[in-house]
Scaffold this motif. Structure first.
Motif, short mmCIF file in Angstrom:
data_model
loop_
_atom_site.label_atom_id
_atom_site.label_comp_id
_atom_site.label_asym_id
_atom_site.label_seq_id
_atom_site.Cartn_x
_atom_site.Cartn_y
_atom_site.Cartn_z
N SER A 203 0.82 -1.21 0.00
CA SER A 203 0.00 0.00 0.00
C SER A 203 0.86 1.27 0.00
CB SER A 203 -0.93 -0.01 1.22
OG SER A 203 -0.15 -0.22 2.38
N GLU A 204 2.08 1.17 0.57
CA GLU A 204 2.95 2.35 0.59
C GLU A 204 3.25 2.86 -0.82
OE1 GLU A 204 3.43 -0.46 2.15
OE2 GLU A 204 4.51 -0.26 4.04
N LEU A 205 3.21 1.93 -1.78
CA LEU A 205 3.62 2.31 -3.13
C LEU A 205 2.43 2.55 -4.05
CD1 LEU A 205 6.52 -0.27 -3.45
CD2 LEU A 205 6.74 2.18 -3.10
N SER A 206 1.24 2.72 -3.43
CA SER A 206 0.05 2.76 -4.27
C SER A 206 0.02 3.96 -5.23
CB SER A 206 -1.21 2.76 -3.39
OG SER A 206 -1.08 3.78 -2.44
N ASP A 207 0.85 4.98 -4.97
CA ASP A 207 0.85 6.15 -5.84
C ASP A 207 1.44 5.87 -7.21
OD1 ASP A 207 -0.05 7.34 -3.65
OD2 ASP A 207 1.77 8.51 -3.21
N PHE A 208 2.20 4.79 -7.31
CA PHE A 208 2.96 4.59 -8.54
C PHE A 208 2.29 3.60 -9.47
CE2 PHE A 208 5.87 5.74 -5.14
CZ PHE A 208 6.41 6.89 -5.67
N ASP A 209 2.53 3.79 -10.76
CA ASP A 209 2.01 2.84 -11.75
C ASP A 209 2.74 1.53 -11.61
OD1 ASP A 209 0.43 4.80 -12.66
OD2 ASP A 209 1.72 5.35 -14.37
N GLU A 210 2.08 0.47 -12.01
CA GLU A 210 2.77 -0.81 -11.98
C GLU A 210 2.52 -1.57 -13.26
OE1 GLU A 210 1.23 -3.80 -9.36
OE2 GLU A 210 -0.77 -2.93 -9.41
N VAL A 211 3.46 -2.46 -13.59
CA VAL A 211 3.22 -3.44 -14.64
C VAL A 211 3.46 -4.80 -14.01
CG1 VAL A 211 3.72 -2.03 -16.67
CG2 VAL A 211 5.60 -3.13 -15.45
N LYS A 212 2.70 -5.79 -14.48
CA LYS A 212 2.80 -7.12 -13.88
C LYS A 212 3.70 -8.00 -14.73
CE LYS A 212 -0.11 -7.11 -10.32
NZ LYS A 212 0.36 -7.41 -8.97
N VAL A 213 4.68 -8.60 -14.08
CA VAL A 213 5.61 -9.45 -14.81
C VAL A 213 5.13 -10.89 -14.74
CG1 VAL A 213 7.99 -10.23 -14.94
CG2 VAL A 213 7.49 -7.89 -14.24
N ASN A 214 5.08 -11.50 -15.91
CA ASN A 214 4.65 -12.88 -16.07
C ASN A 214 5.52 -13.85 -15.26
OD1 ASN A 214 3.76 -15.27 -17.29
ND2 ASN A 214 3.36 -14.12 -19.16
N GLN A 215 4.93 -15.00 -14.92
CA GLN A 215 5.69 -16.02 -14.19
C GLN A 215 6.56 -16.87 -15.11
OE1 GLN A 215 5.82 -17.39 -10.89
NE2 GLN A 215 5.18 -15.37 -10.28
N LYS A 216 6.33 -16.75 -16.40
CA LYS A 216 7.05 -17.63 -17.32
C LYS A 216 8.48 -17.13 -17.47
CE LYS A 216 6.60 -19.07 -22.15
NZ LYS A 216 7.51 -18.19 -22.89
#
Ligand code: SF4
Ligand code: SF4
Lengths: 429, 320
Positions: A203-216
């Motif tokens: 939650s501390e980082l909720s201000d920033f955009d994120e991209v999700k990295v695949n598990q593969k």
């Protein structure tokens, strides 16, 4: 880990192991002596060094091999220099190794304290080059960076350091991002967090955009994040920085953050240690600590023929002695029992095509390796896309002939790099 | 712990666990499955010929290893694989010296002189077979070799009958018989059921490249269908072509040989299709009854060329 399915026609399912949200770690005590490395510049002989065996140093002192040198190392402890020797790193990289015996005199040099809360490129370059994650602040000088990706996914297998930091030091990462912004001097700098898709953004980082990295596997290499997740193409042979995207790991960001909050240079490196039985322990050790201090603390016994891997399973390096120090980029330590060691072979490529099926860069490796084996590095580069390789190592992993393909590729790139350097030098003359 | 010697090597430090010998043994197992019916049909001569082919191929390679003072490579099972696939094409009664000569040509001239495994431009088995066919064609002829056998199905080789007699001969062969192996032919080339089962196994295990296999058969079926539709009185239907001659051995064991076939996706399709189309052209309007061997050799020649067609690698797109 990764398993081949019985049905070989389905490309084997390689996925990063899931990180189990550990929060405990083992802290290694300050060792009796540390070994610090400084990258060599030119051909400056050790004998002319202004540092000598017998010199006394105090904690936080900036050590340089001579007054004009750019490279430096900050000593994490006070003590006496025992010896300065030559140290050969991987691929011809050369360093000075400075061994310091700890003397607990309670003294410390607090030169960095004045920089507290005042992050800028100058003091970052001056003091923070060697902190955990070894950040390269020069990217802000040399390139026109508009996006910074904080990579919280570990690119290699068997290493979870950055995920550990994401889960346990989110506040430091947050202030690290703030500091990076002022270091870059660019108010519009965009920050993006790359987070493994099985983890939640704290939650501390909720201000920033994120991209999700695949598990593969492989998915978390900077070039892949740039191309697949940010949609920014990185032409072969160029770097993400040239496209305006700089990468810092979450550990680097957290170290930068804690440095400017506390006004202290951080020396504590977080390491994912994988024991012979596959169990994982997170260790916090001072940089420069000899690896055997970690092994002793964790009751790891090593025998002849075992393998010590610094880094991950796919792209790490094996080390030849347990007295090697913990470095700023030692994210993982894996102990492999001699029984599990697979040795590469010198069988030629049988053209089975397995490597081509798995290569994320779509390189025709079977041909590439033929050219490299013959020493035709230029042709390998021109005709068979040497430059497209992101060095993920999955081709070697599947190769039926057990050819050390990644080693061949790195060798070719290294040789080409040397040639280019040579040409530049002759041009300069 | 002070003086331990650790293994220093290059990453990656793990391996999927596959190896060349395993690959060879899987292919041999599938080949054996296809040969098995002929052991029951022809008995001892067939068993003898197959064993001789395998062992002589191994010995030839060993001999070449000794002569060229190179490492012994017979352990990878490739020579044995050449031997067993070679035996699939032979009639059961083939003389022993033909077998030995054939495997010799295959292993020595087809493979080791090019530098061994992975370096052969042609499928070694085809080189061996083609040379024998030119030299002692009669001894390899199914009809002449199997003269002394008589079972309760048509004993003339179906594919030869098609060429020599014409499409009316096709009616004598029922699809079921062809599929179950009730036909005269090479030791491992008759039983469509066993061949397909072996092929599916190899494809499922990733031991052969399915693209080649599938496009090969697609080529056969499509081309023969076109001919058949154009003039059913002159040309046999697609299923007849699939289950006769060396079609299935070709699709599963010969065309898919690693070194002499392409590895990129589109080239694999072109290669397989090319083989299939050419086989039917040879069978329907060419001089030879079968054409599998010749077609695959021709496609082996162009394989490196078509293998240049490939997707752009990373970072080499139009924006580069
Ligand atoms: S060539 Fe190998 S190391 Fe390079 S990107 Fe392809 S699979 Fe990865
Ligand atoms: S996996 Fe190895 S043997 Fe197979 S094509 Fe690639 S390099 Fe050659």
């Amino acid at each position: 880990m990764i398993k081949k399915s019985l049905f070989g026609v389905i490309p084997p399912c390689f996925s990063y192991d899931r990180y189990g949200e550990h929060s405990e770690s083992v802290t290694i005590q300050t060792p009796d002596s540390v070994t610090l490395l400084i990258d060599k510049e030119h051909d400056y002989p050790v004998s002319k060094s202004i540092l000598k065996a017998g010199d006394l140093v105090i904690q936080n002192e900036v050590l340089k091999i001579n007054d004009n040198a750019i490279n430096y190392v900050v000593t994490p402890i006070s003590g006496e220099i025992l010896e300065i020797s030559h140290y050969s790193g991987f691929y011809g990289r050369e360093h000075h190794a400075i061994k310091i015996k700890a003397i607990d005199d309670g003294k410390t040099d607090d030169i960095f304290a004045v920089c507290k809360e005042k992050a800028d490129l100058e003091n970052a370059l001056k003091y923070l080059k060697g902190i955990p994650g070894s950040p390269d602040f020069n990217v802000f000088k040399d390139f026109n960076i508009n996006t910074v990706v904080i990579n919280c996914a570990d690119s290699d297998m068997g290493v979870f350091t950055n995920q550990f930091i994401l889960n346990n030091s989110a506040n430091d990462i947050k202030s690290g991002i703030k500091s990076l912004k002022s270091i870059s001097g660019n108010k519009d700098l965009r920050f993006i967090l790359a987070i493994p898709d099985n983890l939640m953004k704290p939650s501390e980082l909720s201000d920033f955009d994120e991209v999700k990295v695949n598990q593969k596997y492989p998915s978390a290499f900077p070039i892949q994040i740039c191309e697949d997740l940010l949609g920014i193409n990185v032409p072969a042979g160029t770097t993400t920085e040239e496209q305006g995207v700089a990468f810092f790991t979450s550990e680097t960001a957290a170290s930068i953050g804690s440095a400017y909050i506390k006004g202290e240079i951080p020396f504590e490196k977080t390491i994912t240690v994988t024991k012979k039985d596959g169990s994982i322990v997170f260790v916090k050790a001072m940089m420069g600590t000899p690896l055997n201090a970690i092994f002793n603390e964790l009751d790891i016994t090593l025998t002849d023929g075992d393998r010590i891997i610094s880094g991950g399973l796919m792209t790490g390096n094996s080390v030849y002695s347990e007295f090697q120090p913990v470095l700023a980029d030692t994210d993982g330590l894996i102990i492999q029992d001699s029984a599990d060691v697979v040795i590469a072979s010198d069988t030629p490529c049988i053209n089975c095509g397995d490597c081509i099926r798995v290569c994320p860069s779509k390189i025709q490796i079977s041909m590439l390796v033929r050219y490299i084996e013959a020493g035709e590095y230029e042709d390998a580069q021109d005709m068979y896309d040497l430059d497209s390789c992101i060095e993920c190592g999955i081709c070697s992993y599947v190769c039926v002939a057990k050819i050390p393909l990644l080693q061949f590729i790195k060798l070719a790139k290294h040789e080409l790099g040397l040639k280019e350097l040579e040409m530049e030098e002759t041009d300069a003359e | 712990m002070l003086n331990n010697k650790y293994i220093v090597s290059h990453s990656p430090f793990i391996h999927i666990g596959s190896c060349i010998s395993n690959r060879s043994y899987n292919i041999m197992a599938a080949a054996f499955l296809a040969i098995l019916p002929s052991f029951f049909t022809y008995g001892a001569p067939a068993i003898g010929a197959v064993c001789l082919a395998i062992s002589s191929a191994i010995l030839w390679e060993l001999l070449m290893n000794v002569i060229s003072k190179s490492e012994y490579t017979i352990g990878d099972g490739n020579a044995a694989t050449i031997g067993i696939i070679f035996s699939m094409l032979l009639p059961a009664t083939v003389p022993w010296w033909v077998v030995i000569t054939g495997t010799g040509v295959a292993v020595v001239m087809g493979k080791t002189i090019y530098g061994g495994i992975g370096a052969n431009p042609f499928n070694p088995v085809l080189i061996g077979y083609a040379l024998l066919k030119i030299s002692w064609g009669d001894l390899l002829s199914i009809d002449e070799s199997l003269l002394n056998y008589n079972f309760d199905y048509t004993m003339a080789s179906a594919i030869d009958a098609l060429k020599n007699i014409g499409v009316e001969s096709v009616d004598k062969y029922t699809l079921t018989n062809l599929f179950l192996g009730n036909q005269a032919g090479g030791m491992g080339a008759t039983c469509g059921l066993a061949l397909l089962a072996g092929g599916l196994y190899l494809i499922a295990r990733g031991m052969i490249r399915w693209e080649i296999c599938v496009s090969f058969l697609t080529g056969i079926i499509l081309t023969s269908l076109i001919f058949n539709l154009a003039d059913p009185t002159k040309f046999a239907g697609p299923m007849f072509h699939v289950f006769t001659g060396f079609t299935l051995v070709g699709a599963i064991f010969l065309a898919t040989e690693d070194s002499s076939s392409p590895v990129n996706f589109v080239p694999m399709l072109i290669y397989g299709l090319g083989c299939g189309v050419m086989i039917i052209l040879i069978r329907n309007i060419g001089k030879f009854p079968d054409g599998v061997v010749l077609s695959i050799i021709v496609m082996n020649i162009v394989s490196p060329l078509i293998d240049k067609i490939r997707t752009k690698s990373r970072g080499k797109g139009s924006y580069a």
